[in-house]
Motif scaffolding. Structure first.
Motif, PDB file in Angstrom:
ATOM      1  N   ARG A 107     -19.947  39.184 -17.382  1.00 42.28           N
ATOM      2  CA  ARG A 107     -18.526  39.005 -17.681  1.00 42.28           C
ATOM      3  C   ARG A 107     -18.017  40.206 -18.430  1.00 42.28           C
ATOM      4  N   ILE A 108     -16.758  40.549 -18.159  1.00 45.38           N
ATOM      5  CA  ILE A 108     -16.099  41.587 -18.944  1.00 45.38           C
ATOM      6  C   ILE A 108     -14.796  41.003 -19.450  1.00 45.38           C
ATOM      7  N   TRP A 109     -14.428  41.335 -20.695  1.00 43.58           N
ATOM      8  CA  TRP A 109     -13.149  40.883 -21.215  1.00 43.58           C
ATOM      9  C   TRP A 109     -12.564  41.961 -22.132  1.00 43.58           C
ATOM     10  N   PHE A 110     -11.255  41.841 -22.381  1.00 39.97           N
ATOM     11  CA  PHE A 110     -10.549  42.852 -23.153  1.00 39.97           C
ATOM     12  C   PHE A 110      -9.936  42.175 -24.365  1.00 39.97           C
ATOM     13  N   ASP A 111     -10.198  42.741 -25.542  1.00 41.06           N
ATOM     14  CA  ASP A 111      -9.699  42.092 -26.762  1.00 41.06           C
ATOM     15  C   ASP A 111      -8.224  42.444 -27.001  1.00 41.06           C
ATOM     16  N   GLY A 112      -7.687  41.995 -28.133  1.00 46.26           N
ATOM     17  CA  GLY A 112      -6.271  42.171 -28.450  1.00 46.26           C
ATOM     18  C   GLY A 112      -5.804  43.623 -28.374  1.00 46.26           C
ATOM     19  N   GLU A 113      -6.726  44.545 -28.650  1.00 47.82           N
ATOM     20  CA  GLU A 113      -6.360  45.966 -28.590  1.00 47.82           C
ATOM     21  C   GLU A 113      -6.642  46.564 -27.221  1.00 47.82           C
ATOM     22  N   GLY A 114      -7.057  45.732 -26.289  1.00 48.88           N
ATOM     23  CA  GLY A 114      -7.348  46.220 -24.942  1.00 48.88           C
ATOM     24  C   GLY A 114      -8.737  46.830 -24.804  1.00 48.88           C
ATOM     25  N   LYS A 115      -9.551  46.726 -25.863  1.00 52.73           N
ATOM     26  CA  LYS A 115     -10.917  47.280 -25.808  1.00 52.73           C
ATOM     27  C   LYS A 115     -11.811  46.403 -24.943  1.00 52.73           C
ATOM     28  N   PRO A 116     -12.603  47.015 -24.063  1.00 50.35           N
ATOM     29  CA  PRO A 116     -13.463  46.211 -23.203  1.00 50.35           C
ATOM     30  C   PRO A 116     -14.740  45.734 -23.925  1.00 50.35           C
ATOM     31  N   HIS A 117     -15.161  44.529 -23.563  1.00 57.96           N
ATOM     32  CA  HIS A 117     -16.448  43.983 -24.029  1.00 57.96           C
ATOM     33  C   HIS A 117     -17.124  43.374 -22.821  1.00 57.96           C
ATOM     34  N   GLU A 118     -18.432  43.356 -22.824  1.00 59.99           N
ATOM     35  CA  GLU A 118     -19.115  42.769 -21.666  1.00 59.99           C
ATOM     36  C   GLU A 118     -20.360  42.036 -22.112  1.00 59.99           C
ATOM     37  N   TYR A 119     -20.839  41.126 -21.244  1.00 64.67           N
ATOM     38  CA  TYR A 119     -22.032  40.344 -21.560  1.00 64.67           C
ATOM     39  C   TYR A 119     -22.759  40.000 -20.267  1.00 64.67           C
ATOM     40  N   CYS A 120     -24.055  40.042 -20.277  1.00 64.77           N
ATOM     41  CA  CYS A 120     -24.845  39.606 -19.124  1.00 64.77           C
ATOM     42  C   CYS A 120     -25.968  38.701 -19.624  1.00 64.77           C
ATOM     43  N   PHE A 121     -26.290  37.653 -18.853  1.00 65.64           N
ATOM     44  CA  PHE A 121     -27.387  36.757 -19.227  1.00 65.64           C
ATOM     45  C   PHE A 121     -28.728  37.477 -19.231  1.00 65.64           C
ATOM     46  N   HIS A 122     -28.803  38.512 -18.407  1.00 67.99           N
ATOM     47  CA  HIS A 122     -30.057  39.265 -18.317  1.00 67.99           C
ATOM     48  C   HIS A 122     -30.063  40.351 -19.392  1.00 67.99           C
ATOM     49  N   GLN A 123     -31.254  40.728 -19.820  1.00 68.72           N
ATOM     50  CA  GLN A 123     -31.344  41.795 -20.813  1.00 68.72           C
ATOM     51  C   GLN A 123     -31.864  43.087 -20.199  1.00 68.72           C
ATOM     52  N   SER A 124     -32.538  42.942 -19.056  1.00 66.70           N
ATOM     53  CA  SER A 124     -33.193  44.098 -18.445  1.00 66.70           C
ATOM     54  C   SER A 124     -32.194  45.129 -17.926  1.00 66.70           C
ATOM     55  N   CYS A 125     -30.898  44.728 -17.786  1.00 67.64           N
ATOM     56  CA  CYS A 125     -29.886  45.611 -17.214  1.00 67.64           C
ATOM     57  C   CYS A 125     -29.119  46.388 -18.283  1.00 67.64           C
ATOM     58  N   GLN A 126     -29.544  46.255 -19.553  1.00 67.52           N
ATOM     59  CA  GLN A 126     -28.776  46.820 -20.663  1.00 67.52           C
ATOM     60  C   GLN A 126     -28.425  48.295 -20.455  1.00 67.52           C
ATOM     61  N   SER A 127     -29.379  49.114 -20.014  1.00 67.13           N
ATOM     62  CA  SER A 127     -29.114  50.560 -19.932  1.00 67.13           C
ATOM     63  C   SER A 127     -28.029  50.844 -18.901  1.00 67.13           C
ATOM     64  N   ALA A 128     -28.044  50.119 -17.770  1.00 67.54           N
ATOM     65  CA  ALA A 128     -27.026  50.344 -16.741  1.00 67.54           C
ATOM     66  C   ALA A 128     -25.657  49.885 -17.242  1.00 67.54           C
ATOM     67  N   ARG A 129     -25.642  48.784 -18.009  1.00 65.75           N
ATOM     68  CA  ARG A 129     -24.375  48.298 -18.543  1.00 65.75           C
ATOM     69  C   ARG A 129     -23.834  49.262 -19.588  1.00 65.75           C
TER      70      ARG A 129
END
Ligand SMILES: [Zn+2]
Length: 374
Positions: free
Chosen positions: A40-62
């Motif tokens: 998932r990706i979402w944008f906070d009040g200032e428009g800054k992006p945040h993201e989350y994945c259930f997997h941890q192995s993909c961290q470097s690509a994210r």
């Protein structure tokens, strides 16, 4: 001017759903099956992006993706977007997921197991273990469960306790706080309970990995609609993977115990299943399931030929809680039968300070010698 979401879609090369879900930019690195709602990706009040994945192995690509996205956002805001269209790093084919070396469990080599056990002349009985336990095992079994959890986990650790094996857990023990009876569904508040359960139809278990206590979507379990089901006992709910369980379903207890007491590994506890098996808990201090599995490979290679059960060495493991009664068992045909007499899951040995290189066999007997237990 493009929205930040549009920029993210341009970089990803595919659309992002209304709910922020899209295929994970690091999906090629996932070590378990990928699903459409993992990332998932979402944008906070200032428009800054945040993201989350259930997997941890993909961290470097994210992380790579987020770096490129941040750069694109600031370029867009400066109105100075380059006309040159470079292929972002993560759009190039990703390297395959690193494969953990698959280690195959060996067949039991009975001669080897007997030869190894034969190096110990003394008979290793349950009383022998209790006499050599660095932490004295109290006479009252009702104290054993809390004693084990308090000695092996830090204050505040949350340990799930089960009276039904295939469930999400019935109790939570919070170290140095107490016992809570848990709701069966998300949203049901836990209720303080006076003590750990005394017993169960097939016994009582605890999850050796401490948990957050929260319900989390389980990446390994989906409903008919393909949505992730909530759970509180899967790997994503665990905060660490400190212990590995050694058990043998092919050796008799006396042979298995003679092997266990010679191990140089830090064995922190030994207890019975309430049936015939004796289980040992080894401290491995893994932070992630991946680290657990890497360490486990060594144990499988070294000990499967002398009777250790490789199938019991899993990061998310239910193990017998000592001091609880087991009222029956499930037979080979799958039907439950009750024992004539309930059986106690016995605590035999407790050594929270166990270190590598000091086998149980070298522990001094505690003085004065306790009277033999019946
Ligand atoms: Zn991912």
């Amino acid at each position: 001017m493009k929205s930040h979401k549009e920029l993210a879609e341009e970089i990803l090369g595919y659309p992002i759903g209304e709910d922020g879900c899209a295929p994970c930019p690091g999906a090629a690195l996932h070590t378990t099956q990928s699903g459409p709602r993992d990332w998932r990706i979402w944008f906070d009040g200032e428009g800054k992006p945040h993201e989350y994945c259930f997997h941890q192995s993909c961290q470097s690509a994210r992380d790579d993706f987020m770096r490129v996205l941040y750069r694109a956002i600031s370029a867009e805001e400066r109105g100075a977007r380059s006309t040159r269209k470079a292929t972002p790093k993560y759009q190039r084919p990703l390297p395959p997921a690193p494969k953990a070396r698959k280690v195959k469990a060996e067949e039991l080599n009975e001669d080897l197991a007997l030869a190894l056990a034969g190096r110990v002349e003394e008979e290793i009985t349950f009383d022998w273990l209790r006499d050599h336990s660095p932490v004295e095992i109290p006479g009252n079994p009702r104290a054993w469960g809390e004693l084990l959890l308090n000695e092996l986990y830090p204050a505040g650790a949350r340990i799930l306790v089960f009276t039904a094996f295939a469930s999400q857990g019935q109790y939570m023990y919070i170290v140095k706080d107490g016992v809570y009876k848990l709701g069966r569904k998300p949203g049901v508040e836990p209720v303080k309970a006076p003590r750990l359960p005394a017993g169960g139809d097939a016994g009582v278990w605890y999850l050796t990995a401490p948990v957050t206590g929260k319900w989390e979507p389980n990446p390994g379990k989906r409903d008919a609609m393909g949505n992730l089901m909530p759970g509180r006992r899967h790997a994503a709910c665990c905060t660490s993977f400190p212990f590995l369980v050694l058990e043998s379903d092919v050796l008799t207890a006396d042979v298995w115990l003679k092997i266990l007491v010679q191990l140089a590994d830090p064995v922190v506890a030994v207890y019975t299943s309430g049936g015939k098996s004796v289980h040992a808990l080894v401290k491995i201090s893994a932070a992630t399931p991946e680290e657990f599995n890497a360490i486990k490979s060594e144990y499988v290679l070294r000990l499967s030929a002398v009777g250790a059960d490789a199938a019991a060495m899993t990061p998310v493991r239910l193990s017998r809680l000592p001091g609880c009664m087991r009222h029956g068992a499930t037979g080979e045909n799958g039907t439950y039968f009750k024992y004539d007499q309930p059986r106690l899951q016995e605590l035999l040995y407790l050594n929270p300070g166990a270190v590598h290189g000091v086998p149980i066999l070298t522990m001094p007997a505690r003085q004065p010698r306790k009277a033999a237990r019946s």
